[in-house]
Design a protein around this motif. Sequence first.
Motif, mmCIF file in Angstrom:
data_model
loop_
_atom_site.group_PDB
_atom_site.id
_atom_site.type_symbol
_atom_site.label_atom_id
_atom_site.label_comp_id
_atom_site.label_asym_id
_atom_site.label_seq_id
_atom_site.Cartn_x
_atom_site.Cartn_y
_atom_site.Cartn_z
ATOM 1 N N LYS A 139 2.671 9.593 -10.342
ATOM 2 C CA LYS A 139 1.932 9.539 -11.614
ATOM 3 C C LYS A 139 0.860 10.602 -11.703
ATOM 4 N N ASN A 140 0.556 11.247 -10.573
ATOM 5 C CA ASN A 140 -0.519 12.234 -10.588
ATOM 6 C C ASN A 140 -0.015 13.631 -10.270
ATOM 7 N N ASN A 141 1.184 13.899 -10.759
ATOM 8 C CA ASN A 141 1.752 15.248 -10.669
ATOM 9 C C ASN A 141 1.892 15.775 -9.254
ATOM 10 N N LYS A 142 2.166 14.879 -8.326
ATOM 11 C CA LYS A 142 2.509 15.342 -6.975
ATOM 12 C C LYS A 142 3.858 14.712 -6.617
ATOM 13 N N ALA A 178 -4.323 1.779 -10.745
ATOM 14 C CA ALA A 178 -3.733 1.993 -12.070
ATOM 15 C C ALA A 178 -2.272 2.440 -11.990
ATOM 16 N N ALA A 179 -1.845 2.911 -10.805
ATOM 17 C CA ALA A 179 -0.444 3.330 -10.654
ATOM 18 C C ALA A 179 0.503 2.134 -10.795
ATOM 19 N N PHE A 180 0.027 0.952 -10.491
ATOM 20 C CA PHE A 180 0.855 -0.252 -10.640
ATOM 21 C C PHE A 180 0.701 -0.820 -12.050
ATOM 22 N N THR A 181 1.842 -1.021 -12.698
ATOM 23 C CA THR A 181 1.849 -1.625 -14.038
ATOM 24 C C THR A 181 2.819 -2.812 -13.983
ATOM 25 N N PRO A 182 2.872 -3.649 -14.998
ATOM 26 C CA PRO A 182 3.743 -4.828 -14.917
ATOM 27 C C PRO A 182 5.170 -4.463 -14.510
ATOM 28 N N ALA A 216 0.833 -1.208 0.000
ATOM 29 C CA ALA A 216 0.000 0.000 0.000
ATOM 30 C C ALA A 216 0.869 1.261 0.000
ATOM 31 N N ILE A 217 1.957 1.229 0.769
ATOM 32 C CA ILE A 217 2.858 2.395 0.835
ATOM 33 C C ILE A 217 3.503 2.630 -0.546
ATOM 34 N N LYS A 218 3.959 1.551 -1.160
ATOM 35 C CA LYS A 218 4.546 1.679 -2.500
ATOM 36 C C LYS A 218 3.526 2.208 -3.498
ATOM 37 N N LEU A 219 2.314 1.684 -3.409
ATOM 38 C CA LEU A 219 1.248 2.120 -4.321
ATOM 39 C C LEU A 219 0.976 3.612 -4.150
ATOM 40 N N ALA A 220 0.939 4.070 -2.886
ATOM 41 C CA ALA A 220 0.642 5.477 -2.618
ATOM 42 C C ALA A 220 1.728 6.382 -3.199
ATOM 43 N N CYS A 249 1.479 11.773 0.650
ATOM 44 C CA CYS A 249 0.794 11.015 -0.406
ATOM 45 C C CYS A 249 -0.347 10.181 0.164
ATOM 46 N N ALA A 250 -0.289 9.847 1.448
ATOM 47 C CA ALA A 250 -1.335 9.001 2.012
ATOM 48 C C ALA A 250 -1.391 9.113 3.526
ATOM 49 N N VAL A 251 -2.570 8.798 4.039
ATOM 50 C CA VAL A 251 -2.759 8.591 5.471
ATOM 51 C C VAL A 251 -3.068 7.111 5.627
#
Length: 398
Positions: A116-119, A265-269, A106-110, A179-181
């Motif tokens: 990927k979202n301009n932050k 969607a941030a995770f790709t192969p 989850a941390i990696k995904l965040a 990026c996340a809580v």
Amino acid sequence: MLVNNQSLMETYQRFPVQMVKGKGSYVWDSNNKTYVDFTSGIATCNLGHVPNRVKVAVSAQLETLWHCSNLYHIPVQEELAQRLTEVTFGDRVFFCNSGAEANEGAIKLARKHAKKNNKPEAHEVVTFTQSFHGRTLATLTATGQQHVKSDFDPLPKGFNHLPYNDIDALKGIDKDRTCAVLLELVQGEGGVVPADPTWVQELAHFCNENQILFMIDEVQTGMGRTGKLFAYEHYNIIPDVMTIAKGLGSGFPIGAVIAKEEVAAAFTPGSHGTTFGGNPLASTAGLATLNEITQNGVLDNANKQSTYLFEELKKLQEDYDILKAVRGKGLLIGIEVTCPAKNIVVEALEHGVLLLTAGANVVRLLPPLTLTEEEVDRVLKVLQKVLMHMEEKDGVKQ
Ligand SMILES: *Cc1c(COP(=O)(O)O)cnc(C)c1O
């Protein structure tokens, strides 16, 4: 007689008993002594020990295919993922093997989602004091308890700890860097502390307004533990990401990260992976467990027994000054005491009841969701005996 355990690293302070068998709410030790298990292997065996439908499903899978790696499609893994998306807010699932791994994912995904979202500056994950998120380097850093961190520095950067259940915590969140809580809706290891609904809703709203992912750690609260399938259902919020593990496989190791489509969607192969995660055996255990928990009145029973347990524990609280507070949700219950909680756990074990602690002064009850009123009565009787003995022994310290 105990076998020699000199070959194991001393990472646990084990009780001097060997468990060899389990069925339903009971386990047996090597002397054939019976225990009522009010730990469920730490919120893991939520259907009790060796639940029949899970046993049948896993036994059949044992005959066909154990493992094949994630380089190929695994039908039962895809079915479990689909079922999880049907019963939650989520659209996509990543499978791993434990709670810590789920939180790592989850941390990696965040972080990737932010990039990927301009932050690009947003890499920090906000977590809370007294939280518990696991024992890997990142998740022990995320954890808000000092005792898991000592001597493991340097710790990874990018975590910010704020006070739990404190509305001022919002002021401590740097909108651009975060990026996340990540939070538990009922802190488990940290003392069985439920989150305040107003606080949770404000936090969720704040995250939503500021493009910060709202991630919840349901590793302990998930799979029916709090009386709903997932604890977020009590709070009138929709998270962006949720992690689960403990109760998912009835004791077979499996964890999962569940996310909304836009986040996933941030995770790709190549972004993330694992050898074992969601293999045929683990996914079979998960699918059979999920199906069982969502059928056959399991949650209704959990809620019924929870109500009864809370009522009876409140009565005990009136009778014993050593018992300071009773709190929790569903069958995740904390009993705050004025003596060391460990002493109560040790005595209960002698009387054939397995209990847990959650910090120094909280006894934690995590019975299976399938428990009966008879079993509750049996445990209450032992608890009363132990509380009485503690008061006699220590005198009451207020
Ligand atoms: C147990 C727990 C974890 C860690 O899970 P492991 O499977 O032990 O890695 C993470 N978060 C919470 C809330 C937990 O209770």
